[in-house]
Write a protein that holds these residues in place. Structure first.
Motif, mmCIF file in Angstrom:
data_model
loop_
_atom_site.group_PDB
_atom_site.id
_atom_site.type_symbol
_atom_site.label_atom_id
_atom_site.label_comp_id
_atom_site.label_asym_id
_atom_site.label_seq_id
_atom_site.Cartn_x
_atom_site.Cartn_y
_atom_site.Cartn_z
ATOM 1 N N MET A 1 0.675 -1.230 -0.411
ATOM 2 C CA MET A 1 0.013 0.036 -0.208
ATOM 3 C C MET A 1 1.171 1.072 -0.225
ATOM 4 O O MET A 1 1.925 1.591 0.830
ATOM 5 C CB MET A 1 -1.023 -0.233 1.207
ATOM 6 C CG MET A 1 -1.872 1.294 1.524
ATOM 7 S SD MET A 1 -2.420 0.992 2.886
ATOM 8 C CE MET A 1 -2.419 0.441 3.940
ATOM 9 N N GLU A 2 0.484 2.120 -0.878
ATOM 10 C CA GLU A 2 0.922 3.600 -1.369
ATOM 11 C C GLU A 2 0.748 4.824 0.192
ATOM 12 O O GLU A 2 -0.620 4.708 -0.389
ATOM 13 C CB GLU A 2 1.431 4.250 -2.150
ATOM 14 C CG GLU A 2 2.133 5.158 -2.458
ATOM 15 C CD GLU A 2 2.421 5.675 -3.813
ATOM 16 O OE1 GLU A 2 2.983 6.539 -3.948
ATOM 17 O OE2 GLU A 2 2.388 4.852 -5.025
ATOM 18 N N HIS A 3 1.157 5.198 0.497
ATOM 19 C CA HIS A 3 0.419 6.080 1.619
ATOM 20 C C HIS A 3 0.738 7.696 1.262
ATOM 21 O O HIS A 3 1.662 7.675 0.654
ATOM 22 C CB HIS A 3 0.769 6.838 2.845
ATOM 23 C CG HIS A 3 0.872 5.383 3.523
ATOM 24 N ND1 HIS A 3 -0.738 5.004 4.721
ATOM 25 C CD2 HIS A 3 1.083 3.612 4.234
ATOM 26 C CE1 HIS A 3 -0.751 3.703 4.846
ATOM 27 N NE2 HIS A 3 0.302 2.915 4.689
ATOM 28 N N LYS A 4 -0.216 7.990 0.634
ATOM 29 C CA LYS A 4 -0.407 9.489 -0.044
ATOM 30 C C LYS A 4 -0.876 10.836 0.864
ATOM 31 O O LYS A 4 -1.851 11.116 0.732
ATOM 32 C CB LYS A 4 -0.977 9.730 -1.221
ATOM 33 C CG LYS A 4 -0.193 8.779 -2.632
ATOM 34 C CD LYS A 4 -0.529 8.677 -3.705
ATOM 35 C CE LYS A 4 0.119 8.460 -4.641
ATOM 36 N NZ LYS A 4 0.067 8.501 -6.028
ATOM 37 N N ILE A 5 -0.857 10.347 1.841
ATOM 38 C CA ILE A 5 -0.865 10.878 3.487
ATOM 39 C C ILE A 5 -1.004 12.736 2.971
ATOM 40 O O ILE A 5 0.271 13.237 3.239
ATOM 41 C CB ILE A 5 -0.787 10.740 4.695
ATOM 42 C CG1 ILE A 5 -1.502 9.284 5.209
ATOM 43 C CG2 ILE A 5 -0.912 11.528 5.714
ATOM 44 C CD1 ILE A 5 -0.479 8.532 5.598
ATOM 45 N N LYS A 6 -2.512 13.471 3.095
ATOM 46 C CA LYS A 6 -2.501 14.942 3.361
ATOM 47 C C LYS A 6 -2.138 15.443 4.769
ATOM 48 O O LYS A 6 -1.267 16.582 4.615
ATOM 49 C CB LYS A 6 -2.743 15.608 2.586
ATOM 50 C CG LYS A 6 -2.848 14.856 0.632
ATOM 51 C CD LYS A 6 -4.450 15.767 -0.005
ATOM 52 C CE LYS A 6 -4.633 17.670 -0.303
ATOM 53 N NZ LYS A 6 -5.833 17.641 -0.707
ATOM 54 N N SER A 7 -2.380 14.923 5.545
ATOM 55 C CA SER A 7 -2.455 15.424 7.472
ATOM 56 C C SER A 7 -3.404 14.376 7.875
ATOM 57 O O SER A 7 -3.679 13.637 7.554
ATOM 58 C CB SER A 7 -3.535 16.567 6.636
ATOM 59 O OG SER A 7 -5.168 16.293 7.452
ATOM 60 N N ILE A 8 -2.900 14.519 9.235
ATOM 61 C CA ILE A 8 -3.273 13.295 10.410
ATOM 62 C C ILE A 8 -3.902 15.053 11.285
ATOM 63 O O ILE A 8 -2.549 16.448 11.800
ATOM 64 C CB ILE A 8 -2.532 13.380 10.392
ATOM 65 C CG1 ILE A 8 -3.477 11.864 11.314
ATOM 66 C CG2 ILE A 8 -1.467 12.805 11.433
ATOM 67 C CD1 ILE A 8 -2.243 10.719 12.330
ATOM 68 N N ARG A 9 -4.810 14.762 11.517
ATOM 69 C CA ARG A 9 -5.860 16.224 13.238
ATOM 70 C C ARG A 9 -6.493 14.998 13.902
ATOM 71 O O ARG A 9 -6.911 14.458 13.715
ATOM 72 C CB ARG A 9 -6.420 16.774 12.092
ATOM 73 C CG ARG A 9 -5.771 17.251 10.871
ATOM 74 C CD ARG A 9 -7.220 18.651 10.572
ATOM 75 N NE ARG A 9 -6.517 18.781 9.037
ATOM 76 C CZ ARG A 9 -7.116 20.265 8.414
ATOM 77 N NH1 ARG A 9 -8.636 20.132 9.267
ATOM 78 N NH2 ARG A 9 -6.815 20.778 7.294
ATOM 79 N N THR A 10 -6.014 15.305 15.327
ATOM 80 C CA THR A 10 -6.140 15.211 16.516
ATOM 81 C C THR A 10 -7.547 15.714 16.609
ATOM 82 O O THR A 10 -7.690 17.133 16.279
ATOM 83 C CB THR A 10 -5.322 14.540 17.536
ATOM 84 O OG1 THR A 10 -5.682 13.913 18.494
ATOM 85 C CG2 THR A 10 -4.772 16.011 17.842
ATOM 86 N N PHE A 11 -8.401 15.428 17.351
ATOM 87 C CA PHE A 11 -9.591 16.100 18.341
ATOM 88 C C PHE A 11 -9.441 16.464 19.299
ATOM 89 O O PHE A 11 -8.666 15.061 20.413
ATOM 90 C CB PHE A 11 -10.756 15.046 18.369
ATOM 91 C CG PHE A 11 -11.327 15.619 16.791
ATOM 92 C CD1 PHE A 11 -12.141 15.926 16.396
ATOM 93 C CD2 PHE A 11 -10.849 14.830 16.158
ATOM 94 C CE1 PHE A 11 -12.462 15.969 15.005
ATOM 95 C CE2 PHE A 11 -11.319 14.483 14.406
ATOM 96 C CZ PHE A 11 -12.323 15.291 14.380
ATOM 97 N N ILE A 12 -9.516 17.310 19.883
ATOM 98 C CA ILE A 12 -9.004 17.556 21.270
ATOM 99 C C ILE A 12 -10.044 18.134 22.298
ATOM 100 O O ILE A 12 -11.059 18.381 21.414
ATOM 101 C CB ILE A 12 -7.391 18.134 21.965
ATOM 102 C CG1 ILE A 12 -7.681 19.361 21.366
ATOM 103 C CG2 ILE A 12 -6.708 17.197 21.209
ATOM 104 C CD1 ILE A 12 -6.205 20.647 21.938
ATOM 105 N N GLY A 13 -10.489 18.021 23.337
ATOM 106 C CA GLY A 13 -11.886 18.198 24.657
ATOM 107 C C GLY A 13 -11.604 19.691 24.640
ATOM 108 O O GLY A 13 -10.321 20.093 24.773
ATOM 109 N N ALA A 14 -12.262 19.804 25.494
ATOM 110 C CA ALA A 14 -12.455 21.318 26.489
ATOM 111 C C ALA A 14 -13.219 21.191 27.330
ATOM 112 O O ALA A 14 -14.290 21.410 26.947
ATOM 113 C CB ALA A 14 -12.199 22.767 25.303
ATOM 114 N N LYS A 15 -12.340 21.613 28.856
ATOM 115 C CA LYS A 15 -13.349 22.091 29.762
ATOM 116 C C LYS A 15 -14.554 23.298 29.875
ATOM 117 O O LYS A 15 -15.286 23.482 29.553
ATOM 118 C CB LYS A 15 -12.557 21.866 31.097
ATOM 119 C CG LYS A 15 -13.525 21.809 31.974
ATOM 120 C CD LYS A 15 -12.111 22.057 33.549
ATOM 121 C CE LYS A 15 -12.591 21.426 35.092
ATOM 122 N NZ LYS A 15 -12.317 21.402 35.653
#
Length: 120
Positions: A1-15
């Motif tokens: 498999m060839e990865h052509k990743i453009k971005s990776i984004r995490t989700f974070i929470g907020a109090k």
């Protein structure tokens, strides 16, 4: 498999969603409002989602490693923002030297732990 990743984004929470939004704007991220309970914060190479959601165990265990070119410069720039005085729950450490590189730590207003560093 060839990865052509453009971005990776995490989700974070907020109090406190609005306080966290302001904190990340103060850190000089550009906010793009997606909805009343979610924004994406980005700069030219990096982005993450901030949600109006708080699950203590999730937030207390969230960590992000932000790799920067010059750790000393980045720390000094953050210190100039005086975020520790502006936000009562924000904490900022000095640089720690490790066998693999160096880093410092920044806790956001909700407790999300940012590792900001560089690799050898």
């Amino acid at each position: 498999m060839e990865h052509k990743i453009k971005s990776i984004r995490t989700f974070i929470g907020a109090k406190d969603f609005n306080e966290s939004r302001q904190f990340y704007c103060d850190l000089n991220f550009e906010e793009v409002i997606i909805s009343h309970d979610m924004s994406v914060f980005k700069n030219e190479n990096f982005a993450f989602y901030l949600q109006k959601a708080y699950v203590k165990d999730w937030v207390d265990n969230s960590m992000i490693f932000l790799e920067v070119e010059d750790v000393e410069y980045y720390l000094e720039e953050i210190k100039k923002l005086d975020l520790v005085s502006k936000y009562r729950r924000v904490r900022l450490s000095e640089i720690v030297h490790n066998p693999w590189g160096k880093e410092f730590f920044l806790h956001d207003p909700s407790g999300i732990l940012w590792h900001i560093g560089s690799f050898n």
